[in-house]
Design an enzyme around this catalytic site. Structure first.
Site, PDB file in Angstrom:
ATOM      1  N   GLY A  12      49.998  41.582  41.000  1.00 26.84           N
ATOM      2  CA  GLY A  12      48.881  42.369  40.473  1.00 26.84           C
ATOM      3  C   GLY A  12      47.940  41.534  39.631  1.00 26.84           C
ATOM      4  O   GLY A  12      47.823  40.313  39.809  1.00 26.84           O
ATOM      5  N   PRO A  91      53.442  51.711  33.970  1.00 26.78           N
ATOM      6  CA  PRO A  91      52.483  52.764  33.595  1.00 26.78           C
ATOM      7  C   PRO A  91      53.059  53.698  32.532  1.00 26.78           C
ATOM      8  O   PRO A  91      54.259  53.660  32.257  1.00 26.78           O
ATOM      9  CB  PRO A  91      52.281  53.527  34.910  1.00 26.78           C
ATOM     10  CG  PRO A  91      53.532  53.277  35.694  1.00 26.78           C
ATOM     11  CD  PRO A  91      54.040  51.932  35.288  1.00 26.78           C
ATOM     12  N   LYS A 219      53.207  41.577  21.481  1.00 26.45           N
ATOM     13  CA  LYS A 219      52.271  41.947  22.550  1.00 26.45           C
ATOM     14  C   LYS A 219      51.653  43.319  22.250  1.00 26.45           C
ATOM     15  O   LYS A 219      50.426  43.487  22.314  1.00 26.45           O
ATOM     16  CB  LYS A 219      53.023  41.970  23.885  1.00 26.45           C
ATOM     17  CG  LYS A 219      52.272  42.583  25.030  1.00 26.45           C
ATOM     18  CD  LYS A 219      51.092  41.750  25.487  1.00 26.45           C
ATOM     19  CE  LYS A 219      50.298  42.510  26.512  1.00 26.45           C
ATOM     20  NZ  LYS A 219      49.354  41.792  27.262  1.00 26.45           N
ATOM     21  N   CYS A 275      45.574  48.166  29.430  1.00 31.72           N
ATOM     22  CA  CYS A 275      46.513  47.809  28.351  1.00 31.72           C
ATOM     23  C   CYS A 275      46.353  48.599  27.050  1.00 31.72           C
ATOM     24  O   CYS A 275      47.331  49.111  26.516  1.00 31.72           O
ATOM     25  CB  CYS A 275      46.374  46.337  28.028  1.00 31.72           C
ATOM     26  SG  CYS A 275      47.106  45.316  29.296  1.00 31.72           S
TER      27      CYS A 275
HETATM   28  C1  UDX Z   1      43.168  43.310  26.801  1.00 31.31           C
HETATM   29  C2  UDX Z   1      43.479  42.190  25.790  1.00 31.31           C
HETATM   30  O1  UDX Z   1      42.226  41.624  25.333  1.00 31.31           O
HETATM   31  C3  UDX Z   1      44.347  41.118  26.437  1.00 31.31           C
HETATM   32  O2  UDX Z   1      44.702  40.134  25.479  1.00 31.31           O
HETATM   33  C4  UDX Z   1      45.605  41.785  26.997  1.00 31.31           C
HETATM   34  O3  UDX Z   1      46.416  40.831  27.657  1.00 31.31           O
HETATM   35  C5  UDX Z   1      45.247  42.902  27.949  1.00 31.31           C
HETATM   36  O4  UDX Z   1      44.377  43.844  27.301  1.00 31.31           O
HETATM   37  P1  UDX Z   1      41.487  43.604  28.855  1.00 31.31           P
HETATM   38  O5  UDX Z   1      41.876  45.041  28.775  1.00 31.31           O
HETATM   39  O6  UDX Z   1      41.563  42.907  30.171  1.00 31.31           O
HETATM   40  O7  UDX Z   1      42.397  42.736  27.854  1.00 31.31           O
HETATM   41  O8  UDX Z   1      39.968  43.424  28.334  1.00 31.31           O
HETATM   42  P2  UDX Z   1      39.280  43.348  26.881  1.00 31.31           P
HETATM   43  O9  UDX Z   1      38.261  42.283  26.941  1.00 31.31           O
HETATM   44  O10 UDX Z   1      40.249  43.290  25.786  1.00 31.31           O
HETATM   45  O11 UDX Z   1      38.486  44.742  26.816  1.00 31.31           O
HETATM   46  C6  UDX Z   1      39.144  45.990  26.712  1.00 31.31           C
HETATM   47  C7  UDX Z   1      38.131  47.105  26.528  1.00 31.31           C
HETATM   48  O12 UDX Z   1      37.519  47.047  25.248  1.00 31.31           O
HETATM   49  C8  UDX Z   1      36.973  47.068  27.537  1.00 31.31           C
HETATM   50  O13 UDX Z   1      36.681  48.376  27.970  1.00 31.31           O
HETATM   51  C9  UDX Z   1      35.833  46.478  26.739  1.00 31.31           C
HETATM   52  O14 UDX Z   1      34.576  46.840  27.239  1.00 31.31           O
HETATM   53  C10 UDX Z   1      36.096  47.089  25.371  1.00 31.31           C
HETATM   54  N1  UDX Z   1      35.513  46.327  24.261  1.00 31.31           N
HETATM   55  C11 UDX Z   1      35.899  45.042  24.005  1.00 31.31           C
HETATM   56  C12 UDX Z   1      34.585  46.947  23.416  1.00 31.31           C
HETATM   57  O15 UDX Z   1      34.234  48.118  23.605  1.00 31.31           O
HETATM   58  N2  UDX Z   1      34.070  46.236  22.358  1.00 31.31           N
HETATM   59  C13 UDX Z   1      34.445  44.955  22.087  1.00 31.31           C
HETATM   60  O16 UDX Z   1      33.943  44.383  21.099  1.00 31.31           O
HETATM   61  C14 UDX Z   1      35.384  44.334  22.942  1.00 31.31           C
HETATM   62  P1  ADP Z   2      49.447  44.553  36.215  1.00 32.34           P
HETATM   63  O1  ADP Z   2      48.044  44.868  35.758  1.00 32.34           O
HETATM   64  O2  ADP Z   2      50.483  44.741  35.139  1.00 32.34           O
HETATM   65  O3  ADP Z   2      49.573  43.224  36.903  1.00 32.34           O
HETATM   66  P2  ADP Z   2      49.384  45.887  38.805  1.00 32.34           P
HETATM   67  O4  ADP Z   2      49.557  47.328  39.108  1.00 32.34           O
HETATM   68  O5  ADP Z   2      48.084  45.219  39.068  1.00 32.34           O
HETATM   69  O6  ADP Z   2      49.833  45.694  37.285  1.00 32.34           O
HETATM   70  O7  ADP Z   2      50.483  45.032  39.615  1.00 32.34           O
HETATM   71  C1  ADP Z   2      51.851  45.303  39.640  1.00 32.34           C
HETATM   72  C2  ADP Z   2      52.386  44.998  41.051  1.00 32.34           C
HETATM   73  O8  ADP Z   2      53.817  45.074  41.016  1.00 32.34           O
HETATM   74  C3  ADP Z   2      51.938  46.000  42.130  1.00 32.34           C
HETATM   75  O9  ADP Z   2      51.269  45.301  43.171  1.00 32.34           O
HETATM   76  C4  ADP Z   2      53.262  46.627  42.641  1.00 32.34           C
HETATM   77  O10 ADP Z   2      53.255  46.868  44.038  1.00 32.34           O
HETATM   78  C5  ADP Z   2      54.263  45.536  42.287  1.00 32.34           C
HETATM   79  N1  ADP Z   2      55.652  46.003  42.177  1.00 32.34           N
HETATM   80  C6  ADP Z   2      56.122  47.076  41.502  1.00 32.34           C
HETATM   81  N2  ADP Z   2      57.468  47.138  41.604  1.00 32.34           N
HETATM   82  C7  ADP Z   2      57.869  46.066  42.344  1.00 32.34           C
HETATM   83  C8  ADP Z   2      59.129  45.562  42.794  1.00 32.34           C
HETATM   84  N3  ADP Z   2      60.273  46.158  42.460  1.00 32.34           N
HETATM   85  N4  ADP Z   2      59.133  44.431  43.556  1.00 32.34           N
HETATM   86  C9  ADP Z   2      57.982  43.809  43.882  1.00 32.34           C
HETATM   87  N5  ADP Z   2      56.769  44.212  43.475  1.00 32.34           N
HETATM   88  C10 ADP Z   2      56.703  45.330  42.722  1.00 32.34           C
END
Ligand code: UDX
Ligand code: ADP
Length: 467
Positions: A12, A91, A219, A275
């Site tokens: 993913g 999820p 984390k 996240c």
């Molecule tokens: C986040 C963390 O930054 C990352 O370290 C972790 O591994 C996964 O979650 P991500 O969700 O990919 O990463 O993007 P990020 O850049 O953090 O933005 C998250 C959300 O906050 C977005 O919707 C972005 O538009 C919003 N955002 C970010 C704001 O609204 N204002 C800001 O100043 C920064």
């Molecule tokens: P993330 O953002 O955490 O990477 P994603 O949903 O993008 O999450 O990716 C997670 C991936 O893990 C999916 O492609 C899903 O099909 C895969 N997955 C879930 N369970 C298993 C499993 N038991 N073995 C192999 N792949 C798996």
């Protein structure tokens, strides 16, 4: 043990880019990314990768077929690897205990059971997926209960901190790599082996080692702190609109204090992504389970303000459009949760769109990287009164308003004179990302509304008139 083969379960947003960069930087390690989803693996092996991430195509092209492989052959990959990353999705639970808050660990558990069933030699198992604190213990329990004689497992926590849209740069130049493991000699040895992999390109002083639980909690804490900054500035954006202060000026002023810093202070329609919400809900749930209700309530507020911001923004749109959007055409610019990604998970655009559809609006949606199928998926159950366009310009035709939901650079470069001409009048722009030149738009004739700042557009002074 010298690591020569790595297997990653889950191809993913985390597993794919992370392993691509490991393959790039560790040419002597054979990296195999596996997934149970055949279509996803087919895409990873094609010219159109399943995720859009700047720089990823080049890395994959360089390594695929050399020391980077994508396959559904999970058994062979687990058997061969000395080190296994678990990067499956975690999820939020949709039913049962902790519904709507706790992380659903069923995929992690399945992955652990598969490893236990297949492994015929010693393995280092690394949790990369964000998991609740003490999840490593559950993985260990499953592995130990099913271990064949003579096999040793070590579980490490190595959370991923990459942001979508900048994943490759984040992986190549990580601020830090965090590795948690057991304090036993075997645990410390496993930590060293994983450190060795990262030391191929990350300076050792940037690799932090801790015990497993600190790593897992860090984390959740990192994401909670980042999201908290956004909710804090978003809460102040409401105060700015009510008083005449400008939230960008406030952010600039406070961000210059080195103790505060300038990053993640961009007020917006609200944060999205896979996240922030999930991890904070998870943190809240853990606190409640630990009988720490005050701590749980504190972090819950970060989510509550985010919900408030999304609905406040949408309410402002409706109020500005004379309190009714029924049968009005509204162009939605951007559907991804941030720019430079095609990911829509928890995107504020979903919430804004659904609310406008509920009010009877007709939406004309455009996003440069999100395909129509994905938008249909996110809007399932809502009114079907929307169409998806292939350009911003087309989506603005006959629209009463443009709503900026994602800060794509191309929206800054559009010719707003032309857009104004094709729209209904008065033509409105609701800039949920504060990316446009509002003075220029007002001069063209637009009624402009943005977050955290009052604009003077002739008839109206307040951003969102409160009722
Ligand atoms: C986040 C963390 O930054 C990352 O370290 C972790 O591994 C996964 O979650 P991500 O969700 O990919 O990463 O993007 P990020 O850049 O953090 O933005 C998250 C959300 O906050 C977005 O919707 C972005 O538009 C919003 N955002 C970010 C704001 O609204 N204002 C800001 O100043 C920064
Ligand atoms: P993330 O953002 O955490 O990477 P994603 O949903 O993008 O999450 O990716 C997670 C991936 O893990 C999916 O492609 C899903 O099909 C895969 N997955 C879930 N369970 C298993 C499993 N038991 N073995 C192999 N792949 C798996």
């Amino acid at each position: 043990m010298v690591i020569t083969k790595i297997c990653c379960l889950g191809a993913g947003y985390v597993g794919g880019p992370t392993c691509s960069v490991i393959a790039l930087k560790c040419p002597n390690i054979r990296v195999t990314v596996v997934d149970k989803n055949e279509e996803r693996i087919r895409q990873w092996n094609s010219d159109k990768l399943p995720i859009y991430e700047p720089g990823l195509d080049e890395v994959v092209k360089k390594c695929r077929g050399t020391n980077l492989f994508f396959t559904t052959d999970i058994v062979k990959s687990i058997e061969e690897a000395e080190l296994i990353f678990i990067s499956v999705n975690t999820p939020t639970k949709i039913s049962g205990n902790g519904k709507g808050r706790a992380a659903d660990l069923k995929h992690v558990e399945n992955a652990a059971r598969m490893i236990a069933e297949i492994a015929k030699g010693n393995k280092i198992v690394v949790e990369k997926s964000t998991v609740p604190v003490r999840a490593a213990q559950s993985i260990m329990k499953i592995l130990k209960a099913n271990v064949s004689p003579g096999i040793n497992y070590q579980i490490l926590s190595n959370p991923e901190f990459l942001s979508e849209g900048t994943a490759i740069a984040d992986l190549l130049g990580a601020d830090r790599v965090l590795i948690g493991g057991e304090e036993s000699p075997e645990g410390q040895k496993a930590i060293k082996e994983l450190c060795w992999v990262y030391e191929h390109w990350i300076p050792s002083e940037r690799i932090i080692t801790t015990n497993t639980w600190s790593s897992e909690l860090s984390k959740l804490a990192a994401n909670a702190f980042l999201a908290q900054r956004i909710s804090s500035i978003n809460s102040l954006s409401a105060v700015c609109e009510a008083t005449g202060a400008d939230v960008s000026e406030v952010a600039r002023a406070i961000g210059r204090d080195s103790r505060i810093g300038h990053k993640f202070l961009e007020a917006s329609v609200g944060f999205g992504g896979s996240c922030f919400q999930k991890d904070i809900l998870n943190l809240v749930y853990i606190c409640e389970c630990l009988n720490l209700p005050e701590v749980a309530a504190y972090w819950q507020q970060v989510i509550d303000i985010n919900e408030y911001q999304k609905s406040r923004f949408t309410k402002g749109i409706i109020e500005s459009l004379f309190n009714t959007v029924s049968d009005k055409r509204i162009a939605i610019f951007g559907f991804a949760f941030k720019k430079n990604t095609g990911d829509t998970r928890e995107s504020p655009a979903i919430c804004v769109s659904k609310r406008l559809l509920e009010e009877g609006a007709y939406l004309q949606i455009y996003d440069p990287k999100v395909d129509a199928e994905q938008i249909d998926y996110e809007l399932e159950g809502a009114s079907k009164k929307y169409e998806i366009h292939t350009s911003a310009m087309l989506s603005a035709v006959n629209a009463h308003a443009i709503v900026i939901c994602t800060e794509w650079d191309e929206f800054k470069e559009l010719d707003y004179n032309v857009l104004y001409d094709v729209m209904m009048k008065p033509a409105y722009i609701f800039d949920g990302r504060k990316i446009l030149n509002h003075e220029h738009l007002t001069n063209i004739g637009f009624q402009v509304k943005t977050i955290g700042k009052r604009l003077h557009n002739g008839e109206s002074t307040g951003m969102w008139e409160t009722c």
